[in-house]
Design an enzyme around this catalytic site. Structure first.
Site, PDB file in Angstrom:
ATOM      1  N   ASN A  32       1.546  12.650 -36.690  1.00 15.58           N
ATOM      2  CA  ASN A  32       2.757  11.815 -36.747  1.00 15.58           C
ATOM      3  C   ASN A  32       2.547  10.470 -36.046  1.00 15.58           C
ATOM      4  OD1 ASN A  32       2.866  12.478 -34.060  1.00 15.58           O
ATOM      5  ND2 ASN A  32       4.684  13.770 -34.220  1.00 15.58           N
ATOM      6  N   GLY A  36      -1.277   9.758 -31.408  1.00 17.32           N
ATOM      7  CA  GLY A  36      -2.579   9.548 -32.047  1.00 17.32           C
ATOM      8  C   GLY A  36      -2.695   8.141 -32.621  1.00 17.32           C
ATOM      9  N   ALA A  74      -1.799  19.550 -32.774  1.00 18.65           N
ATOM     10  CA  ALA A  74      -0.597  18.707 -32.724  1.00 18.65           C
ATOM     11  C   ALA A  74       0.364  19.182 -31.643  1.00 18.65           C
ATOM     12  CB  ALA A  74       0.090  18.724 -34.089  1.00 18.65           C
ATOM     13  N   TYR A 141       3.804  22.458 -19.556  1.00 20.75           N
ATOM     14  CA  TYR A 141       2.799  22.245 -20.605  1.00 20.75           C
ATOM     15  C   TYR A 141       1.988  23.529 -20.836  1.00 20.75           C
ATOM     16  CZ  TYR A 141      -1.792  20.951 -22.384  1.00 20.75           C
ATOM     17  OH  TYR A 141      -2.956  20.915 -23.089  1.00 20.75           O
ATOM     18  N   PHE A 169     -11.362  23.350 -20.690  1.00 20.72           N
ATOM     19  CA  PHE A 169     -11.250  22.883 -19.315  1.00 20.72           C
ATOM     20  C   PHE A 169     -11.119  21.351 -19.387  1.00 20.72           C
ATOM     21  CE2 PHE A 169     -11.207  26.662 -16.643  1.00 20.72           C
ATOM     22  CZ  PHE A 169     -11.100  27.572 -17.686  1.00 20.72           C
ATOM     23  N   ASN A 170     -11.896  20.547 -18.672  1.00 22.08           N
ATOM     24  CA  ASN A 170     -11.585  19.103 -18.664  1.00 22.08           C
ATOM     25  C   ASN A 170     -12.388  18.355 -19.721  1.00 22.08           C
ATOM     26  OD1 ASN A 170     -10.582  20.215 -16.078  1.00 22.08           O
ATOM     27  ND2 ASN A 170      -9.959  18.094 -15.789  1.00 22.08           N
TER      28      ASN A 170
HETATM   29  N1  UFG Z   1      -7.362  12.863 -10.169  1.00 23.05           N
HETATM   30  C1  UFG Z   1      -7.448  11.948  -9.144  1.00 23.05           C
HETATM   31  N2  UFG Z   1      -7.058  10.681  -9.389  1.00 23.05           N
HETATM   32  C2  UFG Z   1      -6.582  10.257 -10.580  1.00 23.05           C
HETATM   33  C3  UFG Z   1      -6.501  11.200 -11.642  1.00 23.05           C
HETATM   34  C4  UFG Z   1      -6.900  12.495 -11.394  1.00 23.05           C
HETATM   35  O1  UFG Z   1      -7.848  12.270  -8.025  1.00 23.05           O
HETATM   36  O2  UFG Z   1      -6.223   9.078 -10.704  1.00 23.05           O
HETATM   37  C5  UFG Z   1      -7.818  14.233  -9.930  1.00 23.05           C
HETATM   38  C6  UFG Z   1      -6.751  15.285 -10.202  1.00 23.05           C
HETATM   39  O3  UFG Z   1      -5.969  15.475  -9.050  1.00 23.05           O
HETATM   40  C7  UFG Z   1      -7.608  16.482 -10.575  1.00 23.05           C
HETATM   41  C8  UFG Z   1      -8.849  15.879 -11.222  1.00 23.05           C
HETATM   42  O4  UFG Z   1      -8.852  14.505 -10.829  1.00 23.05           O
HETATM   43  O5  UFG Z   1      -8.006  17.143  -9.431  1.00 23.05           O
HETATM   44  C9  UFG Z   1      -8.818  15.935 -12.724  1.00 23.05           C
HETATM   45  O6  UFG Z   1      -7.559  15.429 -13.168  1.00 23.05           O
HETATM   46  P1  UFG Z   1      -7.230  15.172 -14.701  1.00 23.05           P
HETATM   47  O7  UFG Z   1      -5.825  14.651 -14.754  1.00 23.05           O
HETATM   48  O8  UFG Z   1      -8.308  14.361 -15.327  1.00 23.05           O
HETATM   49  O9  UFG Z   1      -7.310  16.601 -15.343  1.00 23.05           O
HETATM   50  P2  UFG Z   1      -6.544  17.958 -14.951  1.00 23.05           P
HETATM   51  O10 UFG Z   1      -7.576  18.857 -14.361  1.00 23.05           O
HETATM   52  O11 UFG Z   1      -5.334  17.721 -14.150  1.00 23.05           O
HETATM   53  O12 UFG Z   1      -6.009  18.368 -16.368  1.00 23.05           O
HETATM   54  C10 UFG Z   1      -6.817  18.916 -17.350  1.00 23.05           C
HETATM   55  C11 UFG Z   1      -6.250  18.560 -18.719  1.00 23.05           C
HETATM   56  C12 UFG Z   1      -4.875  19.136 -18.879  1.00 23.05           C
HETATM   57  C13 UFG Z   1      -4.904  20.597 -18.591  1.00 23.05           C
HETATM   58  C14 UFG Z   1      -5.527  20.852 -17.254  1.00 23.05           C
HETATM   59  C15 UFG Z   1      -5.696  22.303 -16.994  1.00 23.05           C
HETATM   60  O13 UFG Z   1      -6.207  17.170 -18.879  1.00 23.05           O
HETATM   61  O14 UFG Z   1      -4.433  18.928 -20.202  1.00 23.05           O
HETATM   62  O15 UFG Z   1      -6.808  20.275 -17.182  1.00 23.05           O
HETATM   63  O16 UFG Z   1      -5.411  22.546 -15.684  1.00 23.05           O
HETATM   64  F1  UFG Z   1      -3.644  21.076 -18.581  1.00 23.05           F
END
Ligand code: UFG
Length: 329
Positions: A32, A36, A74, A141, A169-170
């Site tokens: 949509n 994206g 989506a 989420y 994971f990431n």
């Molecule tokens: N972080 C920082 N500074 C920033 C952004 C992130 O220190 O500016 C840290 C966060 O606290 C975290 C790590 O970097 O410890 C990774 O953060 P992200 O936001 O990149 O990723 P997340 O681990 O929070 O999230 C990812 C996915 C989500 C999913 C989650 C599962 O992006 O969609 O893993 O826990 F839900």
């Protein structure tokens, strides 16, 4: 017969479409374009701008195209936003999946690969996390993604539909062609935010907490290249096409890196000092998330190619350096 990719203009969806086309598959993309980008859709894919919440739009696609299997990306995916606007997540993620599954059942489409997340586990009970570990999401989420998995499970029981849920994971990195990469607005993910510093778009990176029980006090995550995730979707689809049972798989590299380690790797890759400032913890961040992906390797035959963080960050940097404003460049 074609593969229908829902959300194929998003980050992981667009990379999966590239891998499918490169593997010679016929691909239909639905998006949509709320989050994206039309530019991210591979030119060889047939594109429909449509919304999975609209039954008539989904029915029209299943009636026009001969769809053999569905890959479902989506969904909204920002943890923070899901906490301030949960109903937006219930509406799009669960509401959209309800309509999608209804339309699939009505048209006899019985295979679906689903983009799930490590957020389904919440605070892990042990590291590395196994698929059989408890699922207790700590944010809306993750709760919606877990519910979407359950919707596929029970639809499968009633209607003989089979599904594979892939819990990433990431996700990070970008396609080797340099044509597509990560572009979120707003950006919340660590690696693209770090790379905004050498790109001149921010003067430092904030480190969210340095008092976690980890080796340097910052959070540990398992970073996995988006093209490796994309390959796993193709393997999962083939698994279902070969008669595989419904199942759930983790996708990660199995190695954890702290936020400080990721920043150091980015300094090495970019040659920029990347100043970092410690800030308070971000609410809802588990201290450590590291996957066991042994099941995906054993059952699906998945072999991630990018097992080294420096190569992964270099691939992200190649994209962000040439596209500092994402697809607007
Ligand atoms: N972080 C920082 N500074 C920033 C952004 C992130 O220190 O500016 C840290 C966060 O606290 C975290 C790590 O970097 O410890 C990774 O953060 P992200 O936001 O990149 O990723 P997340 O681990 O929070 O999230 C990812 C996915 C989500 C999913 C989650 C599962 O992006 O969609 O893993 O826990 F839900």
């Amino acid at each position: 017969m074609a593969i229908l990719v829902l959300g194929g203009a998003g980050y992981i969806g667009s990379h999966t479409v590239y891998e499918l086309i490169e593997a010679g598959r016929d691909v239909v993309v639905v998006d949509n374009l709320l989050t994206g980008f039309r530019e991210a859709v591979h030119p060889k894919a047939r594109f429909y701008q449509a919304d999975i919440r609209k039954r008539e739009e989904m029915d029209r696609i299943f009636e026009t195209e001969h769809i053999d299997g569905v890959i479902h990306f989506a969904a909204f995916s920002q943890v923070g936003e899901s906490m301030t606007n949960p109903l937006k997540y219930y509406d799009n993620n669960m509401g959209g999946t309800t309509v999608l599954l209804q339309s699939m059942v009505a048209h006899g489409v019985d295979k679906i690969v689903f983009s799930s997340t490590a957020a389904t586990y919440g605070e892990p009970e042990r590291i590395p996390i196994l698929e059989s570990d408890a699922t207790r999401p700590t944010n809306c989420y993750g709760e919606t993604k877990l519910a979407m998995e359950q919707m596929m499970k029970w639809t499968g029981v009633a209607h003989a539909m089979r599904y594979v849920a892939l819990r990433y994971f990431n996700a990070c990195g970008a396609h080797a062609s340099g044509k597509i990469g990560e572009a979120h607005d707003p950006e919340t993910h660590l690696i693209p935010l770090i790379l905004q510093v050498p790109n001149g778009r921010r003067d430092h990176i904030s480190v969210f907490g340095n008092d976690y029980p980890t080796k340097d006090g910052t959070c540990v995550r398992d970073y996995i290249h988006v093209s490796d995730l994309a390959q796993a979707h193709i393997l999962a689809l083939d698994y279902l096409m070969n008669g595989g049972e419904s199942d759930v798989f983790n996708l990660g590299n199995g190695v954890g890196f702290t936020v400080n380690e990721v920043i150091d790797v980015a300094r090495k890759v970019t040659g920029h000092p990347i100043p970092a400032e410690v800030c308070p913890r971000r609410a809802g961040d588990p201290a450590q998330l590291v996957a066991s992906s042994e099941k995906a390797k054993k059952v699906l035959g998945w072999k991630p190619k990018y097992d080294d963080l420096e190569t992964i960050v270099a691939s992200a940097w190649a994209w962000h350096r040439s596209h500092p404003n994402g697809f607007a460049d």
